[in-house]
Design a protein around this motif. Structure first.
Motif, PDB file in Angstrom:
ATOM      1  N   HIS A  32     -63.039 -79.219 -13.546  1.00 17.43           N
ATOM      2  CA  HIS A  32     -63.027 -80.634 -13.139  1.00 17.43           C
ATOM      3  C   HIS A  32     -64.472 -81.108 -13.027  1.00 17.43           C
TER       4      HIS A  32
ATOM      5  N   HIS B 276     -67.311 -84.494 -14.070  1.00 16.13           N
ATOM      6  CA  HIS B 276     -67.651 -85.806 -14.642  1.00 16.13           C
ATOM      7  C   HIS B 276     -69.108 -85.671 -15.103  1.00 16.13           C
TER       8      HIS B 276
ATOM      9  N   HIS C 279     -56.343 -87.201  -9.993  1.00 10.12           N
ATOM     10  CA  HIS C 279     -57.122 -87.236  -8.747  1.00 10.12           C
ATOM     11  C   HIS C 279     -56.127 -87.702  -7.675  1.00 10.12           C
TER      12      HIS C 279
ATOM     13  N   HIS D  62     -58.297 -82.416  -5.732  1.00 11.92           N
ATOM     14  CA  HIS D  62     -58.739 -82.842  -4.393  1.00 11.92           C
ATOM     15  C   HIS D  62     -57.683 -82.429  -3.362  1.00 11.92           C
TER      16      HIS D  62
ATOM     17  N   ASP E 113     -66.376 -80.468  -9.482  1.00 16.70           N
ATOM     18  CA  ASP E 113     -66.215 -81.929  -9.479  1.00 16.70           C
ATOM     19  C   ASP E 113     -67.568 -82.580  -9.735  1.00 16.70           C
TER      20      ASP E 113
HETATM   21 FE    FE Z   1     -63.420 -86.050  -9.768  1.00 17.62          FE
END
Ligand code: FE
Ligand code: DI6
Length: 420
Positions: free
Chosen positions: A82, A84, A252, A275, A327
């Motif tokens: 996960h 970004h 998410h 999460h 994340d």
């Molecule tokens: Fe995220």
């Protein structure tokens, strides 16, 4: 076009017989060997050919080119499931705002947050985004990452989401690392759609996703289902669009509040719900039934100084597989070490060491639908494994800020270190 990728220096092949290895618990579930027995791995044409006790090595492999592991602990290549990773700029200013007392939601409402990264991402061209993401990827790879998910979601228009996803693909090619590109067009409402989130979801479902999928840029589809992002109904519309294109979904879910997103995602057979701090008992049960992985993100929990722990005990009791990931993103988790997340998953979330290690290997692979090729060391899989300069697997969770990697075999090549 200017290519800002690294010069393609061919990495040495990992083919041959690897000896002097100590397999970490769970690293090679199919290999029967006693704890502390010396292990061997045979790599042929970039794939695992055999793994087991050195004393049981079939004679046909004995003469292969030797690689001496020197007693190193071995795990499967790590999987960061996960991230970004591709975005323009950075948001250290928000860090300061939060130190002064602002919450993540307040920062977002003040025009910061995701939308400020959207501005910077739209302004950057593809080569600039590549050049900014590459050193971040290198940091993660140095920790033994062999497969990584990279989400879009800072473009929020067809043109700019395409740019992010293209950079994700280019990173995979340039570094010889498995990249799963996830379309997160429904990450935030772009400013030009203020007050018209239904119209934006139309755009996501009818134009952006079909076009990007047709270009081969989408491996999975994600949504930020949250009060400050998209509703349950909007999330379901995106899931329906993904389903009609045959693409897997993830979510998410329940990061800041219990939206019921996990149960919805499970109904769509989601690969993962991520999460999950506010996950309900009903959400856990739905995930269990669907075989959906819970992805735990201690870096975001830590950065936001969250106090709502994910329901670890209940997930464990239900047998829901738990993955752990960075994340990595410029707002809530500027983390560039998956091993640090292993430490935090244990310290903050009270995972056991074997759970945390499974969380960055076998369960992380499953969260990306890569369980046939990544996450364990098994014959037939591409050769992805890490040699660590530690005696005990618990040390991988115990040290922090240290890089105990001594060699990484990634996609059949010796990518880090040169074990002779
Ligand atoms: Fe995220
Ligand atoms: N959850 C996250 O942790 C990131 N996105 C999301 O949906 C945060 C993204 C950001 O603040 O830039």
């Amino acid at each position: 076009m200017m290519q800002t990728m690294k010069p393609a220096i061919p990495l040495p092949s990992a083919d041959g017989l690897w000896t002097g290895l100590c397999l970490a618990p769970g690293a090679a579930p199919g290999a029967a060997l006693e704890a502390d027995a010396e292990a061997a791995i045979v790599v042929a044409q970039g794939a695992i050919r055999w793994v087991g006790a050195r004393s049981a090595l079939p004679a046909e492999f004995a003469g292969l080119a030797p690689h001496d592991g020197g007693g190193a602990l071995v795990t499967p290549g790590l999987v960061d499931c996960h991230t970004h990773l591709v975005y323009g700029g950075q948001r250290a200013n928000e860090f300061a705002m939060r130190l002064a007392g602002a919450t993540y939601e307040e920062v977002a409402k003040a025009g910061g947050g995701i939308v400020s990264s959207v501005r910077a991402t739209r302004e950057a061209d593809e080569d600039t985004l590549f050049a900014q993401a590459a050193p971040r990827l290198e940091q993660l790879l140095a920790d033994g990452v062999c497969a990584i998910e990279i989400k879009s979601g800072y473009g929020l228009s067809l043109e700019h989401e395409r740019k992010q996803l293209r950079v994700a693909r280019r990173l995979g090619e340039a570094y010889g690392v498995t990249v799963r590109a996830t379309f997160l067009g429904a990450h935030a409402l772009p400013p030009e759609y203020a007050g018209r989130s239904g119209d934006y979801i139309d755009l996501v479902c009818r134009e952006m996703l079909p076009a990007l999928a047709a270009e081969g840029l989408v491996d999975a589809v994600d949504v930020f289902c949250e009060r400050i992002a998209f509703s349950l109904e909007e999330t379901e519309r995106v899931f329906q669009a993904a389903r009609s294109l045959g693409l897997p979904v993830k979510l998410h879910a329940e990061q800041l509040s219990d939206m019921g997103g996990a149960a919805l995602a499970a109904r769509y057979g989601a690969l993962s719900c991520d999460h999950v701090e506010h996950l309900s008992a009903a959400g856990i049960e739905a995930m269990r039934q669907a075989g959906t992985v819970a992805v735990l993100l201690p870096g975001a929990y830590y950065t936001l100084r969250d106090t709502q722990l994910p329901p670890i005990e209940a997930l464990r009791a239900a047998g829901v597989p738990m993955a752990v990931s960075t994340d990595h993103n410029p707002g809530t988790s500027p983390a560039l070490s998956l091993l640090l997340m292993v430490n935090m998953a244990c310290t903050l979330f009270r995972l056991t060491v074997p759970e945390a290690l499974a969380g960055v290997t076998v369960h992380a692979a499953r969260a990306l639908g890569l369980q046939e090729t990544h996450g364990v060391i098994a014959p037939g899989m591409p050769a992805n494994f890490v040699l660590w300069n530690v005696r005990d697997a618990a040390e991988l969770a115990y040290w922090f800020g240290q890089q105990p990697v001594c060699a990484v075999v990634r996609q059949g090549r010796i990518a880090v270190g040169a074990a002779a």
